[in-house]
Design a protein around this motif. Structure first.
Motif, PDB file in Angstrom:
ATOM      1  N   GLN A  48      45.149 -69.691  34.632  1.00 47.40           N
ATOM      2  CA  GLN A  48      43.766 -70.175  34.644  1.00 47.40           C
ATOM      3  C   GLN A  48      43.644 -71.481  33.876  1.00 47.40           C
ATOM      4  O   GLN A  48      43.041 -72.448  34.347  1.00 47.40           O
ATOM      5  N   VAL A  51      45.604 -74.424  35.842  1.00 48.00           N
ATOM      6  CA  VAL A  51      44.910 -74.936  37.029  1.00 48.00           C
ATOM      7  C   VAL A  51      43.642 -75.682  36.618  1.00 48.00           C
ATOM      8  O   VAL A  51      43.358 -76.779  37.126  1.00 48.00           O
ATOM      9  N   CYS A 217      52.862 -70.590  39.741  1.00 47.19           N
ATOM     10  CA  CYS A 217      52.661 -69.140  39.826  1.00 47.19           C
ATOM     11  C   CYS A 217      53.985 -68.406  39.955  1.00 47.19           C
ATOM     12  O   CYS A 217      54.173 -67.338  39.365  1.00 47.19           O
ATOM     13  N   LEU A 230      46.605 -67.135  43.796  1.00 47.12           N
ATOM     14  CA  LEU A 230      45.352 -67.885  43.671  1.00 47.12           C
ATOM     15  C   LEU A 230      44.544 -67.655  44.936  1.00 47.12           C
ATOM     16  O   LEU A 230      45.084 -67.750  46.048  1.00 47.12           O
ATOM     17  N   TRP A 291      37.773 -70.488  41.991  1.00 44.27           N
ATOM     18  CA  TRP A 291      38.986 -69.788  42.399  1.00 44.27           C
ATOM     19  C   TRP A 291      39.233 -68.577  41.497  1.00 44.27           C
ATOM     20  O   TRP A 291      38.819 -68.557  40.340  1.00 44.27           O
ATOM     21  N   VAL A 293      42.235 -66.077  39.801  1.00 40.65           N
ATOM     22  CA  VAL A 293      43.645 -65.915  39.453  1.00 40.65           C
ATOM     23  C   VAL A 293      43.922 -64.416  39.392  1.00 40.65           C
ATOM     24  O   VAL A 293      43.246 -63.688  38.666  1.00 40.65           O
TER      25      VAL A 293
END
Length: 588
Positions: A48, A51, A217, A230, A291, A293
């Motif tokens: 988190q 990104v 990821c 994601l 988004w 996670v």
């Protein structure tokens, strides 16, 4: 006689071992379970933060480009998106000049794979295609290509353009597959407004490739069978180990159907944990673009090695019991095991101590070669491992440094210390101020702090060119600069409460100034009569050391430790001792 003794040895040994073995496996499973949940939580928060940091960098470069080439960004005190008001100089540009600006921007920002500038019909005097004027430049593997969107499609109907114009505010689009680059991208759009801010003239849009998020990821997955996904705000996969599922609805997959129904209708950044048929999900949201996670792992991933270990231990136990019964040395064997266990623990603690020292500071060529600062640090745990920490590094002409003291001693403190250290090193990648570094670390540590541990902490950022020092203290001992204690607003240590504000402070270091940071193991060192070294002796020792002609940071550390040793004498060290000295000498 022999048979009877052997029988009872086997029975008693078997019972004792079975009880111990069962308890051991139970404790191991509990510890492994707690550790795995914590790893999954930290991984989710890390992705988190990563990104969100990348998205924020894209916004920053977009605003900078807009300020320099188009108009003025309508900034306010919030950290949210802002529009642009266009200035008169923009209307004098030619199409070739616009493409030149876009090309220069892509060269300077390789993380941006595309940039577009589109205008409404009738705005300006630019040449237009059938649908309007829109310049689009892409960067594919270092090759910059141009496209006039107004000649091939009605870009005004696209989400990235339409939503920004309608809302009169900047906007993160839903990810989409960019056919010209064969990439899954997401777009940050800023509307170009009239001077009164009430009418949209066009849109500036930046594309970023989501592949870097997918790679991160995969890289950060805590277990071999774990996966981090994601998912965008419409519930579509942006990252998944099966690339054929990219941009497909997550709720159509069997594993995520129930998870999407329970979580994806909600908003908020708070971490959620869901147990579903032996699979554990940790889910949080990136507020900047909505988004999600999602970290997922199965109990089999975590406990598979425990089950294998259980079978191996059982086999070893049976062989051991038979051996004890045949040799009648079960008592001596028990004593021998205890001795071996102690030696093993000592050996492991010794290894842990070496690992901890290695974590605290490795060789840093950039720090060693810089001609502006002289840095020296010293740490000595009270036990084989401790909870004191320090770190420093140079990034973009600034020296980031910190010192801290975790509550308690030994292994628990060292584990907590390593977590604080990792968070600090991560924050130096994107945090601009010492207060923001401290606040971010505190937020991460305070969530799920089941052991109620805390850490006093001091972070500083020194501008190497000017000597300007930005610092923030979270309940730590006041450092000494130029013969006086640095003032700081009283604040709580890290991990006590989430969301508490941390105030930053500023001061300028002059050439030749020494900044001395330490933990309370120095100021509260006791002699044989339990008398503390104290702040007065500490300040006097620092003044003596820094007053010596040609003094270095290493010399200050040595002199201070010498004074502490003279005070404590034969008394046993009862707390971790850490010192970090920074000498600033721009003219050296």
């Amino acid at each position: 006689m022999f048979a009877d003794v052997a029988f009872w040895v086997m029975v008693i040994g078997g019972l004792v071992f079975s009880m111990g073995f069962g308890l051991c496996i139970h404790l191991v499973r509990g510890e492994v379970s707690n550790w795995s949940y914590r790893q999954a939580e930290l991984t989710t928060w890390y992705i988190q933060s990563y990104v969100d940091g990348q998205l924020r960098r894209v916004e920053d470069v977009a605003y900078t480009f807009a300020d320099d080439n188009i108009g003025h960004c309508l900034r306010d005190d919030s950290d949210g998106p802002v529009p642009i008001t266009v200035t008169d100089k923009f209307w004098n540009l030619k199409e070739e000049s616009i493409f030149y600006m876009l090309d220069e921007f892509l060269d300077a920002n390789p993380q941006i794979c595309g940039i577009a500038l589109g205008l409404e019909p009738g705005v300006g005097s630019f040449d237009r295609g059938p649908y309007g004027f829109a310049c689009y430049a892409t960067n594919v593997s270092g090759n910059i290509n141009h496209l006039r969107l107004g000649e091939v499609n009605d870009y005004r109907s696209k989400e990235w353009y339409r939503h920004a114009c309608e809302s009169l505010n900047s906007y993160w689009s839903l990810p989409f597959r960019e056919t010209s680059m064969e990439k899954v991208v997401t777009c940050f759009s800023i509307p170009i407004l009239s001077k009164d801010g009430t009418k949209a003239y066009g849109v500036l849009a930046l594309d970023i490739d989501t592949e870097a998020f997918r790679e991160k990821c995969v890289e950060i997955a805590p277990f071999p069978g774990a996966e981090i996904c994601l998912i965008d705000r419409e519930g579509r996969f942006i990252s998944h180990k099966d690339e054929s599922l990219l941009l497909t609805d997550a709720s159509t997959t069997e594993k995520y159907a129930a998870v999407c129904k329970e979580v994806f209708s909600e908003n908020g950044q708070e971490l959620r944990q869901i147990d579903q048929d032996g699979t554990i999900f940790h889910i949080t949201q990136i507020q900047r673009n909505g988004w999600k996670v999602c970290s997922e792992f199965s109990e089999e991933d975590v406990f598979g090695s425990v089950e294998l270990m259980k079978h191996r231990i059982r086999l070893i136990a049976i062989l051991s019991i038979i051996f004890m019964a045949l040799t009648f040395l079960w008592l001596f064997r028990g004593l021998q095991k205890a001795s071996m266990a102690k030696a093993s623990i000592d050996s492991e603690l010794n290894v842990a101590s070496k690992i901890q020292m290695g974590l605290l500071k490795k060789e840093d060529k950039e720090v060693e070669d810089n001609k502006v600062t002289d840095i020296q640090a010293f740490i000595r745990p009270a036990k084989m491992v401790g909870g004191d920490l320090y770190d420093y590094c140079i990034k973009d002409g600034r020296l980031f440094f910190c010192i801290g003291d975790v509550s308690g001693k030994g292994v628990p403190a060292s584990l907590f210390m390593s977590e604080v250290l990792a968070l600090f090193r991560n924050e130096t990648q994107h945090s601009a101020t010492a207060a923001s570094i401290v606040s971010s670390i505190n937020s991460t540590l305070a969530i799920g702090n089941r052991q109620s541990m805390f850490c006093t902490f001091f972070a500083g950022i020194l501008e190497l060119e000017t000597g300007h020092l930005d610092y923030c203290s979270a309940g730590h001992n006041a450092p000494v600069l130029a013969g006086r204690y640095l003032s700081a607003q009283p604040q709580l240590p890290l991990a006590v409460f989430d969301g508490i504000p941390f105030a930053g402070h500023e001061v300028n270091m002059a050439p030749g100034d020494f900044l001395v940071l330490y933990t309370d193991g120095i100021s509260e060192a006791e002699d044989v009569d339990k008398k503390l070294f104290g702040d007065d002796r500490l300040l006097a020792a620092i003044e003596e050391a820094t007053a010596m002609a040609g003094q270095t940071a290493a010399g200050v550390v040595d002199h201070l430790l010498k004074r502490v040793k003279e005070h404590t004498g034969a008394a046993e060290q009862n707390d971790d001792m850490t010192v970090l000295v920074v000498r600033y000498d721009k003219e050296r």
